[in-house]
Design a protein around this motif. Structure first.
Motif, mmCIF file in Angstrom:
data_model
loop_
_atom_site.group_PDB
_atom_site.id
_atom_site.type_symbol
_atom_site.label_atom_id
_atom_site.label_comp_id
_atom_site.label_asym_id
_atom_site.label_seq_id
_atom_site.Cartn_x
_atom_site.Cartn_y
_atom_site.Cartn_z
ATOM 1 N N HIS A 159 0.831 -1.215 0.000
ATOM 2 C CA HIS A 159 0.000 0.000 0.000
ATOM 3 C C HIS A 159 0.863 1.262 0.000
ATOM 4 O O HIS A 159 0.534 2.246 -0.662
ATOM 5 C CB HIS A 159 -0.946 0.002 1.201
ATOM 6 N N ALA A 160 1.975 1.220 0.736
ATOM 7 C CA ALA A 160 2.860 2.390 0.771
ATOM 8 C C ALA A 160 3.434 2.651 -0.620
ATOM 9 O O ALA A 160 3.525 3.801 -1.077
ATOM 10 C CB ALA A 160 3.985 2.163 1.778
ATOM 11 N N MET A 161 3.787 1.573 -1.310
ATOM 12 C CA MET A 161 4.311 1.719 -2.665
ATOM 13 C C MET A 161 3.239 2.314 -3.576
ATOM 14 O O MET A 161 3.518 3.204 -4.384
ATOM 15 C CB MET A 161 4.767 0.356 -3.184
ATOM 16 N N ALA A 162 2.002 1.817 -3.434
ATOM 17 C CA ALA A 162 0.917 2.334 -4.266
ATOM 18 C C ALA A 162 0.736 3.832 -4.042
ATOM 19 O O ALA A 162 0.566 4.601 -4.999
ATOM 20 C CB ALA A 162 -0.378 1.585 -3.958
ATOM 21 N N ALA A 163 0.793 4.246 -2.786
ATOM 22 C CA ALA A 163 0.604 5.673 -2.477
ATOM 23 C C ALA A 163 1.661 6.511 -3.198
ATOM 24 O O ALA A 163 1.362 7.550 -3.801
ATOM 25 C CB ALA A 163 0.696 5.896 -0.972
ATOM 26 N N ARG A 164 2.881 6.022 -3.164
ATOM 27 C CA ARG A 164 3.980 6.753 -3.800
ATOM 28 C C ARG A 164 3.788 6.798 -5.321
ATOM 29 O O ARG A 164 4.028 7.821 -5.964
ATOM 30 C CB ARG A 164 5.269 6.033 -3.433
ATOM 31 N N LEU A 165 3.359 5.679 -5.896
ATOM 32 C CA LEU A 165 3.182 5.622 -7.352
ATOM 33 C C LEU A 165 2.031 6.511 -7.795
ATOM 34 O O LEU A 165 2.129 7.246 -8.783
ATOM 35 C CB LEU A 165 2.933 4.173 -7.797
ATOM 36 N N VAL A 166 0.920 6.449 -7.042
ATOM 37 C CA VAL A 166 -0.261 7.236 -7.425
ATOM 38 C C VAL A 166 0.065 8.732 -7.348
ATOM 39 O O VAL A 166 -0.450 9.535 -8.126
ATOM 40 C CB VAL A 166 -1.479 6.859 -6.551
ATOM 41 N N ALA A 167 0.962 9.092 -6.437
ATOM 42 C CA ALA A 167 1.343 10.503 -6.280
ATOM 43 C C ALA A 167 2.058 11.058 -7.513
ATOM 44 O O ALA A 167 2.168 12.276 -7.671
ATOM 45 C CB ALA A 167 2.225 10.674 -5.038
ATOM 46 N N THR A 168 2.523 10.196 -8.407
ATOM 47 C CA THR A 168 3.158 10.705 -9.633
ATOM 48 C C THR A 168 2.121 11.166 -10.654
ATOM 49 O O THR A 168 2.484 11.658 -11.722
ATOM 50 C CB THR A 168 4.046 9.635 -10.309
ATOM 51 N N GLY A 169 0.837 10.961 -10.331
ATOM 52 C CA GLY A 169 -0.205 11.435 -11.241
ATOM 53 C C GLY A 169 -0.860 10.340 -12.061
ATOM 54 O O GLY A 169 -1.486 10.609 -13.086
ATOM 55 N N LEU A 170 -0.701 9.107 -11.624
ATOM 56 C CA LEU A 170 -1.339 7.989 -12.330
ATOM 57 C C LEU A 170 -2.841 8.134 -12.407
ATOM 58 O O LEU A 170 -3.470 8.606 -11.472
ATOM 59 C CB LEU A 170 -1.104 6.679 -11.552
ATOM 60 N N ARG A 171 -3.414 7.635 -13.504
ATOM 61 C CA ARG A 171 -4.869 7.525 -13.583
ATOM 62 C C ARG A 171 -5.246 6.098 -13.195
ATOM 63 O O ARG A 171 -5.305 5.199 -14.044
ATOM 64 C CB ARG A 171 -5.340 7.854 -15.002
#
Ligand code: 5GP
Ligand code: MN
Ligand code: MN
Length: 327
Positions: A179-191
């Protein structure tokens, strides 16, 4: 992964001019997403990067065509025969590299990035963590250690790997780190909505018809697996041919079959375009399907594993049933 192995991998990559990447045949989101994310990061370091997978019929599955970095892909015929540095992603054995197995055998250095507990230990060095939910988690760390910032394209590949292998954060592999990784990835602007739709929420119309036929012939065997139950079906290629449906469109059918309450084990046998049967097995945790599949020439994880069979469906199912009997 020991600190010294990370350091050596980073050194090998930093000192390379050209890097050849490979993932397992019939790539899933973790295999292709991890490989392309790593490839984009290495290209950002100024490396010449080629990436491939060793299927006889080289075609990116339709649901993975949205992944950035497809321009790094070359057909197996154009892959280096003896790469100075080769890196594999999500492949537990060199056999899983298909046509690229020969290049791996001849590579001067072969870094194996993987998370399968069954990894055979091939390669000249390993970045393997059986506790990682996805190979993408190891690739995230590698990219950090290479000092490449995560942009949205790199993050998209890593996110595809993470959500594929955690089953959208539903599987037991879903850790706080995932989940922590997902948070970081989504913060790059992923849709995330668009990625989810590409991966799971679209199919050609023919899929519904082929699914319907497979569900018509689904079997429930409550006595199997020592009374824990088995549910299974199969998808012959003639079913797909009637609708021009490519093989990779039926890969996710196991996720429908495995929901069956009355069965611990779920199996879908899918005939590919060459006439071989690709067997997907799933358990809810009480049966180790990786053991069953390993005995039949494949492998995988305790709850998700597979193998290839060249024999008729009834014979393959008899083999499986025999192995599902408790010792
Ligand atoms: P799937 O059913 O999604 O194709 O595969 C589930 C898991 O089983 C994969 O993540 C992979 O680890 C493993 N797997 C599938 N097919 C094979 C195979 O032919 N050989 C090996 N070693 N593992 C496989
Ligand atoms: Mn995989
Ligand atoms: Mn994986």
């Amino acid at each position: 992964v020991p600190e010294s192995d990370w350091a050596r991998a980073v050194e090998l990559i930093r000192s390379a001019d050209e890097i050849a990447l490979a993932c397992h045949v019939s790539p899933d989101g973790d295999a292709l997403g991890s490989m392309l994310a790593a490839g984009l990061a290495m290209r950002a370091l100024g490396k010449r990067v080629v990436a491939s997978f060793g299927d006889r019929r080289f075609e990116v599955p339709r649901l993975l065509r949205f992944l950035p970095g497809q321009e790094l892909l070359v057909e197996p015929a154009r892959y280096p025969e003896a790469p100075a540095l080769m890196i594999t992603f999500d492949a537990s054995t060199s056999a899983r590299l298909g046509l690229l197995g020969d290049s791996a055998a001849k590579a001067a250095e072969l870094i194996v990035v993987d998370h399968h507990p069954s990894n055979s230990g091939f390669g000249t060095m390993a970045l393997i963590d059986p506790g990682a939910a996805a190979t993408a988690m190891l690739v995230e760390e590698l990219i950090d250690r290479l000092g490449v910032p995560l942009d949205r394209d790199i993050a998209t590949g890593l996110y595809a790997g993470l959500v594929t292998d955690t089953g959208s954060f539903r599987h037991s592999s879903t850790s706080p780190a995932a989940h922590a990784m997902a948070a970081r990835l989504v913060a790059t602007g992923l849709r995330t909505d668009e990625i989810a739709r590409e991966l799971w929420d679209r199919s050609p119309f023919g899929y519904l018809k082929v699914l319907g036929a497979a569900l018509e012939r689904v079997h429930l065997e409550p006595e199997a697996a020592g009374g824990l139950g088995l549910v299974w079906t199969y998808v012959p290629r003639v079913d797909r041919a009637a609708y021009g449906l490519p093989y990779d469109e039926v890969e996710g059918m196991i996720d429908i079959v495995r929901r069956t309450d009355e069965a611990e084990v779920a199996i879908v046998l899918k005939e590919d375009d060459e006439g071989a049967w690709q067997v997907s097995t799933r358990s809810k945790g009480a049966v180790d399907v990786a053991r069953v599949c390993a005995a039949l020439g494949g492998g995988g994880h305790v709850r998700a594993a597979g193998f290839t069979s060249h024999r008729p469906v009834a014979e393959t199912m008899a083999d499986i049933r025999a192995l599902l009997t408790p010792a």
